[in-house]
Design a protein around this motif. Structure first.
Motif, PDB file in Angstrom:
ATOM      1  N   SER A   1      59.505  -1.877  47.902  1.00 14.51           N
ATOM      2  CA  SER A   1      60.323  -1.460  46.809  1.00 14.51           C
ATOM      3  C   SER A   1      59.470  -0.317  46.085  1.00 14.51           C
ATOM      4  CB  SER A   1      60.451  -2.337  45.760  1.00 14.51           C
ATOM      5  OG  SER A   1      59.264  -2.951  45.306  1.00 14.51           O
ATOM      6  N   GLY A   2      60.149   0.583  45.289  1.00 13.92           N
ATOM      7  CA  GLY A   2      59.574   1.885  44.620  1.00 13.92           C
ATOM      8  C   GLY A   2      58.673   1.172  43.366  1.00 13.92           C
ATOM      9  N   SER A   3      57.651   2.340  42.803  1.00 11.68           N
ATOM     10  CA  SER A   3      57.378   1.857  41.498  1.00 11.68           C
ATOM     11  C   SER A   3      56.833   3.398  40.914  1.00 11.68           C
ATOM     12  CB  SER A   3      56.066   1.114  41.807  1.00 11.68           C
ATOM     13  OG  SER A   3      54.888   1.951  42.629  1.00 11.68           O
ATOM     14  N   ILE A   4      56.751   3.418  39.625  1.00 10.81           N
ATOM     15  CA  ILE A   4      56.459   4.506  39.062  1.00 10.81           C
ATOM     16  C   ILE A   4      55.031   4.269  38.260  1.00 10.81           C
ATOM     17  CG2 ILE A   4      57.180   6.149  37.178  1.00 10.81           C
ATOM     18  CD1 ILE A   4      59.996   5.023  37.496  1.00 10.81           C
ATOM     19  N   ALA A   5      53.972   5.037  38.849  1.00  8.68           N
ATOM     20  CA  ALA A   5      52.757   4.870  38.138  1.00  8.68           C
ATOM     21  C   ALA A   5      52.711   5.528  36.808  1.00  8.68           C
ATOM     22  CB  ALA A   5      51.716   5.689  39.192  1.00  8.68           C
ATOM     23  N   GLN A   6      52.020   5.036  35.853  1.00 10.47           N
ATOM     24  CA  GLN A   6      51.727   5.655  34.669  1.00 10.47           C
ATOM     25  C   GLN A   6      51.804   7.245  34.597  1.00 10.47           C
ATOM     26  OE1 GLN A   6      51.681   3.990  31.635  1.00 10.47           O
ATOM     27  NE2 GLN A   6      51.786   5.895  30.631  1.00 10.47           N
ATOM     28  N   GLY A   7      52.638   7.827  33.819  1.00  4.32           N
ATOM     29  CA  GLY A   7      52.721   9.360  33.663  1.00  4.32           C
ATOM     30  C   GLY A   7      51.599   9.598  32.739  1.00  4.32           C
ATOM     31  N   THR A   8      51.037  10.853  32.993  1.00  2.00           N
ATOM     32  CA  THR A   8      50.246  11.425  31.812  1.00  2.00           C
ATOM     33  C   THR A   8      50.737  12.698  31.611  1.00  2.00           C
ATOM     34  OG1 THR A   8      49.228  12.831  33.546  1.00  2.00           O
ATOM     35  CG2 THR A   8      48.234  10.852  33.285  1.00  2.00           C
ATOM     36  N   SER A   9      50.390  13.002  30.418  1.00  4.48           N
ATOM     37  CA  SER A   9      51.072  14.173  29.568  1.00  4.48           C
ATOM     38  C   SER A   9      49.819  15.056  28.909  1.00  4.48           C
ATOM     39  CB  SER A   9      51.987  13.663  28.261  1.00  4.48           C
ATOM     40  OG  SER A   9      52.554  14.507  27.738  1.00  4.48           O
ATOM     41  N   GLN A  10      49.702  16.244  29.084  1.00  2.00           N
ATOM     42  CA  GLN A  10      48.968  16.977  28.621  1.00  2.00           C
ATOM     43  C   GLN A  10      49.709  18.238  27.655  1.00  2.00           C
ATOM     44  OE1 GLN A  10      47.072  18.969  31.938  1.00  2.00           O
ATOM     45  NE2 GLN A  10      45.676  16.846  32.352  1.00  2.00           N
ATOM     46  N   THR A  11      49.153  18.952  26.781  1.00  2.00           N
ATOM     47  CA  THR A  11      49.627  19.785  25.948  1.00  2.00           C
ATOM     48  C   THR A  11      48.606  20.807  25.841  1.00  2.00           C
ATOM     49  OG1 THR A  11      50.969  18.202  24.630  1.00  2.00           O
ATOM     50  CG2 THR A  11      50.515  20.530  23.730  1.00  2.00           C
ATOM     51  N   HIS A  12      48.857  22.103  26.342  1.00  2.00           N
ATOM     52  CA  HIS A  12      47.936  23.374  25.885  1.00  2.00           C
ATOM     53  C   HIS A  12      48.821  24.283  25.164  1.00  2.00           C
ATOM     54  CE1 HIS A  12      45.515  21.708  28.967  1.00  2.00           C
ATOM     55  NE2 HIS A  12      46.442  21.538  29.848  1.00  2.00           N
ATOM     56  N   GLY A  13      48.382  24.507  23.798  1.00  2.00           N
ATOM     57  CA  GLY A  13      49.105  25.303  23.073  1.00  2.00           C
ATOM     58  C   GLY A  13      50.522  24.793  22.791  1.00  2.00           C
ATOM     59  N   ASN A  14      51.512  25.528  23.373  1.00  2.00           N
ATOM     60  CA  ASN A  14      53.071  25.066  23.234  1.00  2.00           C
ATOM     61  C   ASN A  14      53.533  24.828  24.622  1.00  2.00           C
ATOM     62  OD1 ASN A  14      53.414  27.654  23.986  1.00  2.00           O
ATOM     63  ND2 ASN A  14      55.058  28.197  22.531  1.00  2.00           N
ATOM     64  N   THR A  15      52.665  24.622  25.501  1.00  2.00           N
ATOM     65  CA  THR A  15      52.891  24.169  26.988  1.00  2.00           C
ATOM     66  C   THR A  15      52.770  23.025  27.285  1.00  2.00           C
ATOM     67  OG1 THR A  15      52.489  26.480  27.460  1.00  2.00           O
ATOM     68  CG2 THR A  15      52.664  24.703  29.521  1.00  2.00           C
ATOM     69  N   HIS A  16      53.766  22.110  27.506  1.00  2.00           N
ATOM     70  CA  HIS A  16      53.451  20.707  27.759  1.00  2.00           C
ATOM     71  C   HIS A  16      53.315  20.442  29.508  1.00  2.00           C
ATOM     72  CE1 HIS A  16      54.298  19.690  23.663  1.00  2.00           C
ATOM     73  NE2 HIS A  16      55.344  20.811  23.851  1.00  2.00           N
ATOM     74  N   ILE A  17      52.594  19.452  29.856  1.00  2.00           N
ATOM     75  CA  ILE A  17      52.548  19.125  31.247  1.00  2.00           C
ATOM     76  C   ILE A  17      52.636  17.669  31.640  1.00  2.00           C
ATOM     77  CG2 ILE A  17      51.472  19.345  33.368  1.00  2.00           C
ATOM     78  CD1 ILE A  17      49.888  22.009  32.127  1.00  2.00           C
ATOM     79  N   LEU A  18      53.654  17.292  32.235  1.00  2.00           N
ATOM     80  CA  LEU A  18      53.749  15.763  32.467  1.00  2.00           C
ATOM     81  C   LEU A  18      53.673  15.731  34.110  1.00  2.00           C
ATOM     82  CD1 LEU A  18      57.294  15.170  31.073  1.00  2.00           C
ATOM     83  CD2 LEU A  18      55.164  14.368  30.151  1.00  2.00           C
ATOM     84  N   HIS A  19      52.643  14.594  34.518  1.00  2.00           N
ATOM     85  CA  HIS A  19      52.509  14.290  35.748  1.00  2.00           C
ATOM     86  C   HIS A  19      53.149  12.819  35.896  1.00  2.00           C
ATOM     87  CE1 HIS A  19      49.819  17.789  36.544  1.00  2.00           C
ATOM     88  NE2 HIS A  19      49.275  17.488  35.215  1.00  2.00           N
ATOM     89  N   PHE A  20      53.275  12.598  37.001  1.00  2.00           N
ATOM     90  CA  PHE A  20      54.052  11.485  37.631  1.00  2.00           C
ATOM     91  C   PHE A  20      53.511  11.256  39.075  1.00  2.00           C
ATOM     92  CE2 PHE A  20      56.868  11.399  34.058  1.00  2.00           C
ATOM     93  CZ  PHE A  20      56.637  10.051  33.526  1.00  2.00           C
ATOM     94  N   VAL A  21      53.189   9.733  39.390  1.00  2.00           N
ATOM     95  CA  VAL A  21      52.874   9.337  40.733  1.00  2.00           C
ATOM     96  C   VAL A  21      53.919   8.466  41.231  1.00  2.00           C
ATOM     97  CG1 VAL A  21      51.455   8.584  42.471  1.00  2.00           C
ATOM     98  CG2 VAL A  21      50.461  10.020  40.820  1.00  2.00           C
ATOM     99  N   VAL A  22      55.203   8.804  41.788  1.00  2.00           N
ATOM    100  CA  VAL A  22      55.835   7.656  42.214  1.00  2.00           C
ATOM    101  C   VAL A  22      56.303   7.448  43.700  1.00  2.00           C
ATOM    102  CG1 VAL A  22      58.713   7.335  41.807  1.00  2.00           C
ATOM    103  CG2 VAL A  22      57.604   8.908  40.520  1.00  2.00           C
ATOM    104  N   ARG A  23      55.974   5.884  43.967  1.00  2.00           N
ATOM    105  CA  ARG A  23      56.189   5.471  45.233  1.00  2.00           C
ATOM    106  C   ARG A  23      57.479   5.004  45.403  1.00  2.00           C
ATOM    107  NH1 ARG A  23      51.158   5.195  46.802  1.00  2.00           N
ATOM    108  NH2 ARG A  23      49.551   4.616  45.656  1.00  2.00           N
ATOM    109  N   LEU A  24      57.876   5.614  46.573  1.00  2.00           N
ATOM    110  CA  LEU A  24      59.335   5.427  46.954  1.00  2.00           C
ATOM    111  C   LEU A  24      59.354   4.676  48.286  1.00  2.00           C
ATOM    112  CD1 LEU A  24      59.929   9.058  46.273  1.00  2.00           C
ATOM    113  CD2 LEU A  24      60.828   7.186  45.054  1.00  2.00           C
ATOM    114  N   PRO A  25      60.454   3.972  48.496  1.00  2.02           N
ATOM    115  CA  PRO A  25      60.667   3.005  49.541  1.00  2.02           C
ATOM    116  C   PRO A  25      61.318   3.649  50.843  1.00  2.02           C
ATOM    117  CG  PRO A  25      62.438   2.723  47.928  1.00  2.02           C
ATOM    118  CD  PRO A  25      61.691   3.977  47.617  1.00  2.02           C
TER     119      PRO A  25
END
Length: 135
Positions: free
Chosen positions: A2-26
């Motif tokens: 089955s699939g799972s969503i690992a903890q996402g991470t979020s970074q902010t640089h000035g007014n730029t936001h960056i989201l990262h996710f690792v998602v395991r897919l079946p």
């Protein structure tokens, strides 16, 4: 599997936001690709792609995010869209055993429209759409 969503991470640089996710897919990469790189696939879990030219430099219009272009394209592995207010969305697939894959996702954007929680919900819909026995 089955699939799972690992903890996402979020970074902010000035007014730029960056989201990262690792998602395991079946499903294998080749089976997941259509969900990330076709109008029908994107509409099934994320948003309508009113225009999508499947090649580097191709035009793309993601409803509610804007118009832009395909800024990376490696069939069955990498699809990256850079669109107006929506920023840069990168989908990078890797093998995970015989029958699965891992999606490494990055969303770089400005403003406050997006959140880790919204993407978590979208990825849950993607996992459900890809569960064996569906689709």
């Amino acid at each position: 599997m089955s699939g799972s969503i690992a903890q996402g991470t979020s970074q902010t640089h000035g007014n730029t936001h960056i989201l990262h996710f690792v998602v395991r897919l079946p499903r294998r990469m080749e089976e997941v690709w259509a969900a990330l790189a076709t109008p029908e696939g994107l509409a099934s879990w994320f948003t309508a792609a009113d225009v999508l030219e499947p090649r580097l430099g191709g035009a793309v219009t993601l409803r509610d995010l804007g118009e832009g272009q395909v800024t990376a394209w490696d069939v069955d592995r990498v699809a990256e869209y850079t669109v107006g207010a929506g920023g840069r969305l990168r989908f990078h697939l890797e093998r995970d055993g015989e029958d699965g894959s891992v999606l490494r996702f990055t969303h770089e954007f400005q403003g406050e429209e997006e959140s880790e929680q919204r993407w978590r919900g979208r990825f849950q819909r993607l996992i459900e759409a890809l569960e064996p026995g569906r689709g």
